[in-house]
Design a protein around this motif. Sequence first.
Motif, PDB file in Angstrom:
ATOM      1  N   CYS A  22       0.860  -1.176   0.000  1.00  0.00           N
ATOM      2  CA  CYS A  22       0.000   0.000   0.000  1.00  0.00           C
ATOM      3  C   CYS A  22       0.896   1.226   0.000  1.00  0.00           C
ATOM      4  CB  CYS A  22      -0.914  -0.005   1.221  1.00  0.00           C
ATOM      5  SG  CYS A  22      -1.866   1.518   1.380  1.00  0.00           S
ATOM      6  N   THR A  24       0.032   4.271  -0.193  1.00  0.00           N
ATOM      7  CA  THR A  24      -0.543   5.380   0.559  1.00  0.00           C
ATOM      8  C   THR A  24      -0.082   5.376   2.014  1.00  0.00           C
ATOM      9  OG1 THR A  24      -2.494   5.177  -0.843  1.00  0.00           O
ATOM     10  CG2 THR A  24      -2.707   6.554   1.113  1.00  0.00           C
ATOM     11  N   CYS A  48      -8.379  -1.337  -0.950  1.00  0.00           N
ATOM     12  CA  CYS A  48      -7.496  -1.384   0.213  1.00  0.00           C
ATOM     13  C   CYS A  48      -8.170  -0.783   1.439  1.00  0.00           C
ATOM     14  CB  CYS A  48      -6.229  -0.606  -0.131  1.00  0.00           C
ATOM     15  SG  CYS A  48      -4.972  -0.663   1.135  1.00  0.00           S
ATOM     16  N   CYS A  50      -7.023   1.289   3.286  1.00  0.00           N
ATOM     17  CA  CYS A  50      -6.686   2.716   3.383  1.00  0.00           C
ATOM     18  C   CYS A  50      -7.724   3.595   2.694  1.00  0.00           C
ATOM     19  CB  CYS A  50      -5.309   2.979   2.787  1.00  0.00           C
ATOM     20  SG  CYS A  50      -5.277   3.033   0.978  1.00  0.00           S
ATOM     21  N   HIS A  54      -6.084  -0.192  -5.183  1.00  0.00           N
ATOM     22  CA  HIS A  54      -4.753  -0.385  -5.740  1.00  0.00           C
ATOM     23  C   HIS A  54      -4.775  -1.435  -6.849  1.00  0.00           C
ATOM     24  CE1 HIS A  54      -3.387   2.029  -2.490  1.00  0.00           C
ATOM     25  NE2 HIS A  54      -3.625   1.125  -1.566  1.00  0.00           N
TER      26      HIS A  54
HETATM   27 ZN   LIG Z   1      -3.848   1.214   0.424  1.00  0.00          ZN
END
Ligand SMILES: [Zn+2]
Length: 82
Positions: A22, A24, A48, A50, A54
Amino acid sequence: MHQRRGKRKEPEDYGWVISFGCKTTGTLRRLKVDTDPSSDTSPIEVPCPCGETHRVTVSPYRRRRAADEPFDLEVKSLDELR
Ligand SMILES: [Zn+2]
């Protein structure tokens, strides 16, 4: 997409794990998939934790999942992410 923990259909089959980075948050995430993902290794779009989606390449990272290995998200088949 909800995780189904502790439910096993076949004692020796814990699915597969595809690891992906990830960008981010700078962490490594794990996607669990119930069916062998080797039949189709085209990229997947992973929602994801987050909050972003992705694009993940499948083939180099797939492997058998250990019985007690944690994961961040779960699908039955990678087709759900294409
Ligand atoms: Zn992510």
